[in-house]
Design a protein around this motif. Sequence first.
Motif, PDB file in Angstrom:
ATOM      1  N   MET A  60       0.821  -1.220   0.000  1.00  0.00           N
ATOM      2  CA  MET A  60       0.000   0.000   0.000  1.00  0.00           C
ATOM      3  C   MET A  60       0.854   1.269   0.000  1.00  0.00           C
ATOM      4  O   MET A  60       0.315   2.381   0.015  1.00  0.00           O
ATOM      5  CB  MET A  60      -0.915   0.003   1.240  1.00  0.00           C
ATOM      6  CG  MET A  60      -1.944  -1.110   1.277  1.00  0.00           C
ATOM      7  SD  MET A  60      -3.145  -0.984  -0.087  1.00  0.00           S
ATOM      8  CE  MET A  60      -4.036   0.496   0.374  1.00  0.00           C
ATOM      9  N   ARG A  61       2.168   1.127  -0.045  1.00  0.00           N
ATOM     10  CA  ARG A  61       3.027   2.295   0.130  1.00  0.00           C
ATOM     11  C   ARG A  61       3.040   3.237  -1.070  1.00  0.00           C
ATOM     12  O   ARG A  61       3.180   4.456  -0.895  1.00  0.00           O
ATOM     13  CB  ARG A  61       4.437   1.844   0.490  1.00  0.00           C
ATOM     14  CG  ARG A  61       4.513   1.294   1.914  1.00  0.00           C
ATOM     15  CD  ARG A  61       5.845   0.669   2.234  1.00  0.00           C
ATOM     16  NE  ARG A  61       5.839   0.098   3.584  1.00  0.00           N
ATOM     17  CZ  ARG A  61       6.704  -0.805   4.025  1.00  0.00           C
ATOM     18  NH1 ARG A  61       7.671  -1.251   3.204  1.00  0.00           N
ATOM     19  NH2 ARG A  61       6.627  -1.267   5.254  1.00  0.00           N
ATOM     20  N   ASP A  62       2.902   2.707  -2.269  1.00  0.00           N
ATOM     21  CA  ASP A  62       2.810   3.599  -3.436  1.00  0.00           C
ATOM     22  C   ASP A  62       1.564   4.472  -3.326  1.00  0.00           C
ATOM     23  O   ASP A  62       1.624   5.690  -3.535  1.00  0.00           O
ATOM     24  CB  ASP A  62       2.777   2.789  -4.734  1.00  0.00           C
ATOM     25  CG  ASP A  62       4.111   2.130  -5.061  1.00  0.00           C
ATOM     26  OD1 ASP A  62       5.126   2.518  -4.457  1.00  0.00           O
ATOM     27  OD2 ASP A  62       4.126   1.215  -5.910  1.00  0.00           O
ATOM     28  N   GLU A  63       0.460   3.839  -2.962  1.00  0.00           N
ATOM     29  CA  GLU A  63      -0.779   4.599  -2.758  1.00  0.00           C
ATOM     30  C   GLU A  63      -0.637   5.537  -1.563  1.00  0.00           C
ATOM     31  O   GLU A  63      -1.181   6.646  -1.561  1.00  0.00           O
ATOM     32  CB  GLU A  63      -1.956   3.641  -2.540  1.00  0.00           C
ATOM     33  CG  GLU A  63      -3.307   4.326  -2.440  1.00  0.00           C
ATOM     34  CD  GLU A  63      -4.467   3.334  -2.408  1.00  0.00           C
ATOM     35  OE1 GLU A  63      -5.561   3.735  -1.964  1.00  0.00           O
ATOM     36  OE2 GLU A  63      -4.266   2.167  -2.827  1.00  0.00           O
ATOM     37  N   GLY A  64       0.109   5.076  -0.567  1.00  0.00           N
ATOM     38  CA  GLY A  64       0.334   5.916   0.609  1.00  0.00           C
ATOM     39  C   GLY A  64       1.037   7.206   0.260  1.00  0.00           C
ATOM     40  O   GLY A  64       0.687   8.285   0.774  1.00  0.00           O
ATOM     41  N   ALA A  65       2.053   7.137  -0.604  1.00  0.00           N
ATOM     42  CA  ALA A  65       2.758   8.355  -1.021  1.00  0.00           C
ATOM     43  C   ALA A  65       1.806   9.303  -1.743  1.00  0.00           C
ATOM     44  O   ALA A  65       1.847  10.534  -1.545  1.00  0.00           O
ATOM     45  CB  ALA A  65       3.941   7.991  -1.905  1.00  0.00           C
ATOM     46  N   GLU A  66       0.939   8.755  -2.576  1.00  0.00           N
ATOM     47  CA  GLU A  66      -0.052   9.579  -3.277  1.00  0.00           C
ATOM     48  C   GLU A  66      -1.020  10.205  -2.279  1.00  0.00           C
ATOM     49  O   GLU A  66      -1.398  11.383  -2.420  1.00  0.00           O
ATOM     50  CB  GLU A  66      -0.802   8.727  -4.296  1.00  0.00           C
ATOM     51  CG  GLU A  66       0.083   8.182  -5.420  1.00  0.00           C
ATOM     52  CD  GLU A  66      -0.655   7.178  -6.292  1.00  0.00           C
ATOM     53  OE1 GLU A  66      -1.856   6.940  -6.040  1.00  0.00           O
ATOM     54  OE2 GLU A  66      -0.024   6.632  -7.219  1.00  0.00           O
ATOM     55  N   ASN A  67      -1.415   9.423  -1.265  1.00  0.00           N
ATOM     56  CA  ASN A  67      -2.338   9.950  -0.251  1.00  0.00           C
ATOM     57  C   ASN A  67      -1.717  11.104   0.531  1.00  0.00           C
ATOM     58  O   ASN A  67      -2.395  12.095   0.843  1.00  0.00           O
ATOM     59  CB  ASN A  67      -2.743   8.840   0.721  1.00  0.00           C
ATOM     60  CG  ASN A  67      -3.728   7.858   0.126  1.00  0.00           C
ATOM     61  OD1 ASN A  67      -4.334   8.119  -0.919  1.00  0.00           O
ATOM     62  ND2 ASN A  67      -3.896   6.713   0.764  1.00  0.00           N
ATOM     63  N   ILE A  68      -0.440  10.965   0.880  1.00  0.00           N
ATOM     64  CA  ILE A  68       0.227  12.044   1.609  1.00  0.00           C
ATOM     65  C   ILE A  68       0.159  13.332   0.803  1.00  0.00           C
ATOM     66  O   ILE A  68      -0.227  14.400   1.322  1.00  0.00           O
ATOM     67  CB  ILE A  68       1.699  11.686   1.896  1.00  0.00           C
ATOM     68  CG1 ILE A  68       1.803  10.513   2.876  1.00  0.00           C
ATOM     69  CG2 ILE A  68       2.442  12.898   2.468  1.00  0.00           C
ATOM     70  CD1 ILE A  68       3.210   9.962   3.022  1.00  0.00           C
ATOM     71  N   ALA A  69       0.533  13.248  -0.468  1.00  0.00           N
ATOM     72  CA  ALA A  69       0.528  14.441  -1.319  1.00  0.00           C
ATOM     73  C   ALA A  69      -0.871  15.045  -1.408  1.00  0.00           C
ATOM     74  O   ALA A  69      -1.044  16.269  -1.303  1.00  0.00           O
ATOM     75  CB  ALA A  69       1.055  14.091  -2.704  1.00  0.00           C
ATOM     76  N   GLU A  70      -1.875  14.192  -1.570  1.00  0.00           N
ATOM     77  CA  GLU A  70      -3.249  14.689  -1.720  1.00  0.00           C
ATOM     78  C   GLU A  70      -3.753  15.344  -0.443  1.00  0.00           C
ATOM     79  O   GLU A  70      -4.282  16.470  -0.466  1.00  0.00           O
ATOM     80  CB  GLU A  70      -4.173  13.523  -2.101  1.00  0.00           C
ATOM     81  CG  GLU A  70      -5.637  13.924  -2.226  1.00  0.00           C
ATOM     82  CD  GLU A  70      -6.548  12.733  -2.467  1.00  0.00           C
ATOM     83  OE1 GLU A  70      -7.732  12.817  -2.098  1.00  0.00           O
ATOM     84  OE2 GLU A  70      -6.072  11.703  -3.012  1.00  0.00           O
ATOM     85  N   VAL A  71      -3.599  14.663   0.697  1.00  0.00           N
ATOM     86  CA  VAL A  71      -4.151  15.168   1.960  1.00  0.00           C
ATOM     87  C   VAL A  71      -3.415  16.422   2.412  1.00  0.00           C
ATOM     88  O   VAL A  71      -4.036  17.401   2.860  1.00  0.00           O
ATOM     89  CB  VAL A  71      -4.096  14.067   3.040  1.00  0.00           C
ATOM     90  CG1 VAL A  71      -4.477  14.628   4.413  1.00  0.00           C
ATOM     91  CG2 VAL A  71      -5.018  12.915   2.672  1.00  0.00           C
ATOM     92  N   VAL A  72      -2.098  16.433   2.297  1.00  0.00           N
ATOM     93  CA  VAL A  72      -1.332  17.604   2.721  1.00  0.00           C
ATOM     94  C   VAL A  72      -1.617  18.792   1.809  1.00  0.00           C
ATOM     95  O   VAL A  72      -1.701  19.939   2.269  1.00  0.00           O
ATOM     96  CB  VAL A  72       0.174  17.281   2.776  1.00  0.00           C
ATOM     97  CG1 VAL A  72       0.990  18.539   3.047  1.00  0.00           C
ATOM     98  CG2 VAL A  72       0.454  16.236   3.852  1.00  0.00           C
ATOM     99  N   ALA A  73      -1.781  18.549   0.511  1.00  0.00           N
ATOM    100  CA  ALA A  73      -2.125  19.639  -0.402  1.00  0.00           C
ATOM    101  C   ALA A  73      -3.465  20.257  -0.027  1.00  0.00           C
ATOM    102  O   ALA A  73      -3.636  21.482  -0.081  1.00  0.00           O
ATOM    103  CB  ALA A  73      -2.157  19.125  -1.841  1.00  0.00           C
TER     104      ALA A  73
END
Length: 436
Positions: A60-73
Amino acid sequence: MTLDKRTHDRTFVRTFFTTPTAEKGVEDSAKKLRSAIELRGMQAPDVWVPDNEDATAPNMRDEGAENIAEVVAESGADFPGEIHPRVVWHRDSPETRYQGFQHMLEIADPENGAIEHIDGFVIPEVGDIDDWKKADEFITIVENEYGLEEGSIAMSVIIESGSAELAMGKLREEMGKADNNLERLFLLVDGEVDYTKDMRAITPTGGLPEWKELRHNTSRAASAAGLISVDGPYDDIRDVEGYHDRITANNAMGMLGIWSLTPGQVVEANKSPLPPATGYWLIDADGREVELESEDGVEVYSGDRIELEEEDGGYELEVGSTEIFCESEEELADELLDLVDYVPSMDDIVDSMEEFEAAKEAGKGAIAMTRAATIEIDGVQVDVSSDRMWDEATYQALMTPVKLFQDVYENRPDQHDDLADLYSEDVVERAIEVGN
């Protein structure tokens, strides 16, 4: 470079709070990230760590990196603490290091809109100092890839191996060299679980050793290199008293930060290093530290480990199995002074600071501060008092909790109301001004 001075805006970090970045089998895999980034006040950490390593499943870590970018943005601009995602890394695995690098590129890509709210990256499982330099170089590449200023992204490392522990001793000679950007280092965080594995340590119960030496070494290295030290996770999340005791022990060695696993632990860790709102007396009851109960200006001990009886010709004091006969109240007061300690409130500390500052302004280099109380044991009351000499060194040492408060007040405006409720507006205003 002057290593002993802090190189980041924050001079203290009380709380290091990790959150999984992606979970499988739920409608919104970033749900926990969205919840954590909305924390405010004492529930919000000084440093929030979207954890794309141990807290997130490998697939799930690839999706996790995308989630970080989305939520923090979306919400990072309003988060009151600093944001430092943890990416995967391992001193023995080029493949893992490359994956972490790719995740940093994803999170830091300006097109994703998160990097302006991200303060740095947390690098786990580092090894010797050359491995730290590899991580630093990868972050430098990320900065250059996106036109960011070199050194603008902080780097924190987790000490999880003997080699990483030894590397801390080399920071003073390595930081500031032209071949690295290690000045970007921010936090040194202990990871006792993996450290225990790396050391091949065994305990009868299977629990973690205390690793006091590791915590001391990390605190010392942080002090020497102008960084901030943070203790690892305390995984018994229901043991609030044990967590508090761990924080207190850490604070005594200069480690004012600790990992927090729940918002409840965040609250405890945010408050614990700050001076109490009300001062109180402690007594050593045969090896157990007990808080005395204040009743109408008298400090009362009501336990059964200490006994006191007035007799013809003196007083009989029993502490555990030790019996002490005192011929006078003065002699008894001296014995009790060896057993009691006072924990000053914020108001007490500020009062003492202001008194010393006034004396210094009047040309005095040292003054005596008196602390007095009436102690009651088994109905017998005894007046005790002690004098402590204050000089500039004492003043500077006791400024540390005040400087912590001032750092919190400056960097965490979302906690202003909590601090005013805890101390009162008057004490807060005086604490902000003292020492300036």
